[in-house]
Design a protein around this motif. Structure first.
Motif, PDB file in Angstrom:
ATOM      1  N   UNK A  53       0.830  -1.202   0.000  1.00 30.74           N
ATOM      2  CA  UNK A  53       0.000   0.000   0.000  1.00 30.74           C
ATOM      3  C   UNK A  53       0.868   1.256   0.000  1.00 30.74           C
ATOM      4  N   UNK A  54       1.961   1.241   0.754  1.00 28.62           N
ATOM      5  CA  UNK A  54       2.867   2.392   0.790  1.00 28.62           C
ATOM      6  C   UNK A  54       3.486   2.651  -0.576  1.00 28.62           C
ATOM      7  N   UNK A  55       3.855   1.587  -1.279  1.00 28.24           N
ATOM      8  CA  UNK A  55       4.423   1.765  -2.622  1.00 28.24           C
ATOM      9  C   UNK A  55       3.379   2.320  -3.577  1.00 28.24           C
ATOM     10  N   UNK A  56       2.144   1.875  -3.427  1.00 30.79           N
ATOM     11  CA  UNK A  56       1.078   2.373  -4.306  1.00 30.79           C
ATOM     12  C   UNK A  56       0.787   3.846  -4.049  1.00 30.79           C
ATOM     13  N   UNK A  57       1.114   4.321  -2.860  1.00 28.31           N
ATOM     14  CA  UNK A  57       0.861   5.721  -2.522  1.00 28.31           C
ATOM     15  C   UNK A  57       2.013   6.649  -2.910  1.00 28.31           C
ATOM     16  N   UNK A  58       3.224   6.084  -3.048  1.00 27.23           N
ATOM     17  CA  UNK A  58       4.368   6.996  -3.179  1.00 27.23           C
ATOM     18  C   UNK A  58       5.389   6.637  -4.252  1.00 27.23           C
ATOM     19  N   UNK A  59       5.422   5.410  -4.731  1.00 27.34           N
ATOM     20  CA  UNK A  59       6.455   4.995  -5.666  1.00 27.34           C
ATOM     21  C   UNK A  59       6.010   5.194  -7.115  1.00 27.34           C
ATOM     22  N   UNK A  60       7.003   5.347  -7.988  1.00 28.65           N
ATOM     23  CA  UNK A  60       6.724   5.577  -9.407  1.00 28.65           C
ATOM     24  C   UNK A  60       7.369   4.509 -10.292  1.00 28.65           C
ATOM     25  N   UNK A  61       7.871   3.461  -9.669  1.00 25.92           N
ATOM     26  CA  UNK A  61       8.551   2.379 -10.371  1.00 25.92           C
ATOM     27  C   UNK A  61       7.514   1.387 -10.905  1.00 25.92           C
ATOM     28  N   UNK A  62       7.325   1.363 -12.222  1.00 24.47           N
ATOM     29  CA  UNK A  62       6.314   0.476 -12.801  1.00 24.47           C
ATOM     30  C   UNK A  62       6.613  -0.993 -12.521  1.00 24.47           C
ATOM     31  N   UNK A  63       7.892  -1.332 -12.441  1.00 27.73           N
ATOM     32  CA  UNK A  63       8.257  -2.720 -12.199  1.00 27.73           C
ATOM     33  C   UNK A  63       7.801  -3.192 -10.826  1.00 27.73           C
ATOM     34  N   UNK A  64       8.020  -2.365  -9.803  1.00 29.42           N
ATOM     35  CA  UNK A  64       7.575  -2.714  -8.452  1.00 29.42           C
ATOM     36  C   UNK A  64       6.055  -2.803  -8.377  1.00 29.42           C
ATOM     37  N   UNK A  65       5.380  -1.811  -8.944  1.00 29.77           N
ATOM     38  CA  UNK A  65       3.915  -1.795  -8.916  1.00 29.77           C
ATOM     39  C   UNK A  65       3.343  -2.989  -9.673  1.00 29.77           C
ATOM     40  N   UNK A  66       3.985  -3.343 -10.775  1.00 27.08           N
ATOM     41  CA  UNK A  66       3.534  -4.485 -11.574  1.00 27.08           C
ATOM     42  C   UNK A  66       3.635  -5.779 -10.770  1.00 27.08           C
ATOM     43  N   UNK A  67       4.760  -5.966 -10.081  1.00 22.88           N
ATOM     44  CA  UNK A  67       4.939  -7.170  -9.268  1.00 22.88           C
ATOM     45  C   UNK A  67       3.920  -7.220  -8.130  1.00 22.88           C
ATOM     46  N   UNK A  68       3.664  -6.067  -7.499  1.00 23.76           N
ATOM     47  CA  UNK A  68       2.681  -6.027  -6.408  1.00 23.76           C
ATOM     48  C   UNK A  68       1.285  -6.390  -6.904  1.00 23.76           C
ATOM     49  N   UNK A  69       0.900  -5.833  -8.046  1.00 19.20           N
ATOM     50  CA  UNK A  69      -0.428  -6.120  -8.574  1.00 19.20           C
ATOM     51  C   UNK A  69      -0.530  -7.565  -9.030  1.00 19.20           C
ATOM     52  N   UNK A  70       0.534  -8.085  -9.600  1.00 26.27           N
ATOM     53  CA  UNK A  70       0.515  -9.473 -10.051  1.00 26.27           C
ATOM     54  C   UNK A  70       0.247 -10.420  -8.889  1.00 26.27           C
ATOM     55  N   UNK A  71       0.884 -10.168  -7.741  1.00 31.84           N
ATOM     56  CA  UNK A  71       0.679 -11.019  -6.568  1.00 31.84           C
ATOM     57  C   UNK A  71      -0.742 -10.877  -6.034  1.00 31.84           C
ATOM     58  N   UNK A  72      -1.252  -9.649  -5.972  1.00 38.94           N
ATOM     59  CA  UNK A  72      -2.611  -9.425  -5.495  1.00 38.94           C
ATOM     60  C   UNK A  72      -3.634 -10.053  -6.438  1.00 38.94           C
ATOM     61  N   UNK A  73      -3.426  -9.890  -7.740  1.00 37.58           N
ATOM     62  CA  UNK A  73      -4.364 -10.437  -8.724  1.00 37.58           C
ATOM     63  C   UNK A  73      -4.435 -11.953  -8.607  1.00 37.58           C
TER      64      UNK A  73
END
Length: 247
Positions: free
Chosen positions: A115-135
């Protein structure tokens, strides 16, 4: 035209005489379907649509008039930012669903980090990995086109800065600024638009499915057993498959 002043351009009070020239940005907080405060006119999903739309308009204008190729950087930036906001919107929505399932419990350390990364980070790779795990947890596989588009754009702009400037801070500590694009990059603009538009639509679909799941959660109430959660997920997935068959 009247003399332009800051007061004539911007106002925090409603104009006495309303015209079609006035746009409204911002708004009072409202409670979203996830139970998380969202700004009425400015959710991540709304802004993702705006940046996506702007990218499409500029790309079409460039293609039609063959204007300066620097416009393509603006297209790339807008599509990249639309995808970043789209990833963040789905991540936040899925985290909210997890919170709804266990309202008496705090998020795990890992979920707090996501959640913290989704609020503050701009790295598409990190966000992609986070969403992949949640999905995967929600049995909503991440469409391959989302991964492809994000990975390609991440290669060119790893932190949301490289499409915005001609020179950027070097990744080597203590080094001087470097050219953002030291070698020519050849971009097929229509294919770029097709890839990015398809990826954005896929994220929109994931968000819609998450909202549908939340409708079921609201109907069933907070669930504390995995079987009830599994039933809600399966119903949502079945509705999605039915929509695909009817399309």
């Amino acid at each position: 035209m009247d003399d332009v002043t800051s007061e004539s351009v911007f106002s925090r009070t409603k104009p006495v005489q309303w015209t079609a020239d006035v746009a409204v940005i911002g708004g009072p907080p409202c409670s979203s379907v996830e139970g998380v405060d969202e700004r009425e006119l400015e959710s991540d999903a709304d802004l993702a649509f705006a940046f996506r739309h702007a990218a499409g308009v500029i790309a079409a204008d460039w293609y039609r008039q063959r204007k300066d190729d620097s416009l393509v950087l603006v297209v790339l930036y807008n599509y990249r930012h639309a995808l970043e906001l789209g990833l963040k919107a789905v991540i936040k929505s899925m985290i909210a669903s997890l919170q709804f399932e266990e309202p008496a419990q705090k998020l795990t350390v890992e979920q707090e980090q996501v959640l913290a990364r989704a609020r503050s980070k701009h790295d598409l790779s990190l966000l992609l990995d986070d969403l992949s795990a949640l999905a995967q947890h929600f049995q909503m596989p991440l469409p391959e086109v989302v991964r492809t588009a994000c990975e390609k754009l991440h290669e060119l702009d790893p932190d949301g800065q490289w499409f915005r400037y001609a020179t950027v801070r070097s990744r080597t500590r203590g080094a001087d600024s470097v050219a953002a694009r030291p070698d020519p990059i050849y971009v097929d603009v229509p294919r770029l638009s097709q890839l990015a538009e398809t990826a954005c639509s896929a994220l929109d679909d994931l968000l819609d499915r998450t909202h549908e799941l939340q409708d079921w959660q609201t109907s069933l109430g907070p669930e504390h057993d995995q079987e009830a959660h599994r039933r809600a997920v399966l119903v949502t997935r079945q509705h999605h498959e039915d929509d695909l068959h009817q399309a």
